[in-house]
Design a protein around this motif. Structure first.
Motif, mmCIF file in Angstrom:
data_model
loop_
_atom_site.group_PDB
_atom_site.id
_atom_site.type_symbol
_atom_site.label_atom_id
_atom_site.label_comp_id
_atom_site.label_asym_id
_atom_site.label_seq_id
_atom_site.Cartn_x
_atom_site.Cartn_y
_atom_site.Cartn_z
ATOM 1 N N SER A 105 0.697 -1.305 0.089
ATOM 2 C CA SER A 105 -0.023 -0.106 -0.144
ATOM 3 C C SER A 105 0.785 1.408 -0.140
ATOM 4 O O SER A 105 1.971 1.297 0.448
ATOM 5 C CB SER A 105 -0.913 -0.062 1.320
ATOM 6 O OG SER A 105 -0.239 0.312 2.555
ATOM 7 N N LEU A 106 0.300 2.176 -0.690
ATOM 8 C CA LEU A 106 1.160 3.697 -0.709
ATOM 9 C C LEU A 106 1.153 4.184 0.669
ATOM 10 O O LEU A 106 1.991 4.773 1.252
ATOM 11 C CB LEU A 106 0.480 4.528 -1.657
ATOM 12 C CG LEU A 106 1.135 5.858 -2.112
ATOM 13 C CD1 LEU A 106 2.591 5.441 -2.754
ATOM 14 C CD2 LEU A 106 0.363 6.543 -2.999
ATOM 15 N N GLU A 107 0.292 3.953 1.507
ATOM 16 C CA GLU A 107 -0.038 4.454 2.916
ATOM 17 C C GLU A 107 1.018 3.970 3.702
ATOM 18 O O GLU A 107 1.750 4.361 4.626
ATOM 19 C CB GLU A 107 -1.401 4.487 3.477
ATOM 20 C CG GLU A 107 -2.467 5.231 2.873
ATOM 21 C CD GLU A 107 -3.080 4.607 1.529
ATOM 22 O OE1 GLU A 107 -2.691 3.507 1.454
ATOM 23 O OE2 GLU A 107 -3.284 5.194 0.814
ATOM 24 N N GLY A 108 1.154 2.384 3.658
ATOM 25 C CA GLY A 108 2.354 1.691 4.331
ATOM 26 C C GLY A 108 3.881 2.530 4.022
ATOM 27 O O GLY A 108 4.685 2.221 4.886
ATOM 28 N N LEU A 109 3.765 2.783 3.006
ATOM 29 C CA LEU A 109 5.285 3.469 2.633
ATOM 30 C C LEU A 109 5.598 4.627 3.551
ATOM 31 O O LEU A 109 6.889 4.929 3.897
ATOM 32 C CB LEU A 109 5.349 3.935 1.224
ATOM 33 C CG LEU A 109 5.534 2.919 0.160
ATOM 34 C CD1 LEU A 109 5.362 3.432 -1.241
ATOM 35 C CD2 LEU A 109 6.463 1.830 0.307
ATOM 36 N N GLY A 110 4.480 5.314 4.187
ATOM 37 C CA GLY A 110 4.812 6.335 5.023
ATOM 38 C C GLY A 110 5.360 5.826 6.615
ATOM 39 O O GLY A 110 6.139 6.642 7.139
ATOM 40 N N GLN A 111 5.541 4.488 6.757
ATOM 41 C CA GLN A 111 6.049 3.825 7.913
ATOM 42 C C GLN A 111 7.394 3.532 7.594
ATOM 43 O O GLN A 111 8.118 2.931 8.776
ATOM 44 C CB GLN A 111 5.267 2.880 8.469
ATOM 45 C CG GLN A 111 3.676 3.391 8.799
ATOM 46 C CD GLN A 111 3.757 4.442 9.689
ATOM 47 O OE1 GLN A 111 4.353 4.708 10.545
ATOM 48 N NE2 GLN A 111 2.844 5.510 9.108
ATOM 49 N N GLN A 112 7.918 3.375 6.372
ATOM 50 C CA GLN A 112 8.995 2.727 5.824
ATOM 51 C C GLN A 112 10.475 4.012 5.788
ATOM 52 O O GLN A 112 10.083 5.128 5.453
ATOM 53 C CB GLN A 112 9.360 2.248 4.615
ATOM 54 C CG GLN A 112 7.903 1.135 4.568
ATOM 55 C CD GLN A 112 8.219 -0.103 5.215
ATOM 56 O OE1 GLN A 112 9.444 -0.384 5.390
ATOM 57 N NE2 GLN A 112 7.277 -0.562 5.815
ATOM 58 N N ALA A 113 11.349 3.555 6.310
ATOM 59 C CA ALA A 113 12.616 4.317 5.923
ATOM 60 C C ALA A 113 13.244 3.942 4.445
ATOM 61 O O ALA A 113 13.264 2.920 4.134
ATOM 62 C CB ALA A 113 13.786 3.889 6.968
ATOM 63 N N ILE A 114 13.157 5.110 3.847
ATOM 64 C CA ILE A 114 13.654 4.947 2.401
ATOM 65 C C ILE A 114 14.775 5.944 2.263
ATOM 66 O O ILE A 114 14.755 6.985 2.441
ATOM 67 C CB ILE A 114 12.270 5.389 1.483
ATOM 68 C CG1 ILE A 114 11.245 4.413 1.610
ATOM 69 C CG2 ILE A 114 12.879 5.341 -0.060
ATOM 70 C CD1 ILE A 114 9.917 4.926 1.102
ATOM 71 N N PRO A 124 8.706 12.665 -1.169
ATOM 72 C CA PRO A 124 7.852 12.422 0.104
ATOM 73 C C PRO A 124 6.382 12.727 0.161
ATOM 74 O O PRO A 124 5.423 12.083 0.802
ATOM 75 C CB PRO A 124 8.603 13.354 1.155
ATOM 76 C CG PRO A 124 10.034 13.555 0.474
ATOM 77 C CD PRO A 124 9.712 13.644 -1.006
ATOM 78 N N CYS A 125 5.926 13.774 -0.648
ATOM 79 C CA CYS A 125 4.522 14.302 -0.617
ATOM 80 C C CYS A 125 3.824 13.124 -1.357
ATOM 81 O O CYS A 125 2.646 13.104 -1.025
ATOM 82 C CB CYS A 125 4.354 15.597 -1.398
ATOM 83 S SG CYS A 125 5.365 16.767 -0.753
ATOM 84 N N GLY A 126 4.323 12.353 -2.140
ATOM 85 C CA GLY A 126 3.547 11.194 -3.048
ATOM 86 C C GLY A 126 3.266 9.960 -2.281
ATOM 87 O O GLY A 126 2.182 9.494 -2.402
ATOM 88 N N CYS A 127 3.894 9.942 -0.916
ATOM 89 C CA CYS A 127 3.348 9.085 -0.257
ATOM 90 C C CYS A 127 3.353 9.181 1.434
ATOM 91 O O CYS A 127 3.446 8.061 2.236
ATOM 92 C CB CYS A 127 4.507 7.540 -0.458
ATOM 93 S SG CYS A 127 6.188 7.945 0.011
ATOM 94 N N GLY A 128 3.425 10.335 1.619
ATOM 95 C CA GLY A 128 3.306 10.761 3.141
ATOM 96 C C GLY A 128 4.805 10.409 3.939
ATOM 97 O O GLY A 128 4.460 10.433 5.042
#
Length: 135
Positions: A105-114, A124-128
């Motif tokens: 999920s795109l929302e789940g990426l917001g919890q990941q370190a990239i 960062p705006c694209g996935c929170g």
């Protein structure tokens, strides 16, 4: 920065329409070099393509989503680096799509370190994802 503006309907050229679904794959450099002169001539359609994008928006090639003209900005004459749709360059949207598919999920990426190796102010705006400082 140029914001996409409302424009009257325009007639698209046949050459420009032919580019819509054009996807080329080359087995080797020689095959590419044979077609290079014709590909360079297609550069003459660039202005028409940009005007059509500003008037009609674009179809995101990775998702099929229509991005309306008001979500497109052009920040200079190098369209590869300056045509921004929904805050992202096309390659940034492609990376987001792959990451979304891997994560689920795109929302789940917001919890990941990239870790990003280039400056991507819109990414960062694209996935929170919040922006941090590396070091």
């Amino acid at each position: 920065m140029v914001q996409a503006a409302e424009r009257p309907a325009q007639k698209s050229s046949e050459g420009m329409l032919a580019l819509h679904d054009l996807q080329l794959v080359y087995a080797n450099l020689g095959d590419f070099l044979l077609l290079l002169p014709a590909l360079l001539q297609q550069g003459g359609l660039l202005g028409d393509c940009v005007q059509a994008s500003q008037a009609l928006g674009i179809l995101e090639p990775f998702t099929g989503e229509h991005i309306p003209p008001e979500a497109i900005t052009i920040q200079g004459p190098n369209y590869r680096e300056a045509l921004i749709a929904k805050g992202l360059l096309s390659r940034n949207r492609a990376v987001l799509l792959v990451l979304e598919q891997l994560d689920g999920s795109l929302e789940g990426l917001g919890q990941q370190a990239i870790y990003l190796v280039e400056a991507l102010p819109g990414f960062p705006c694209g996935c929170g994802v919040s922006r941090g400082r590396g070091g």
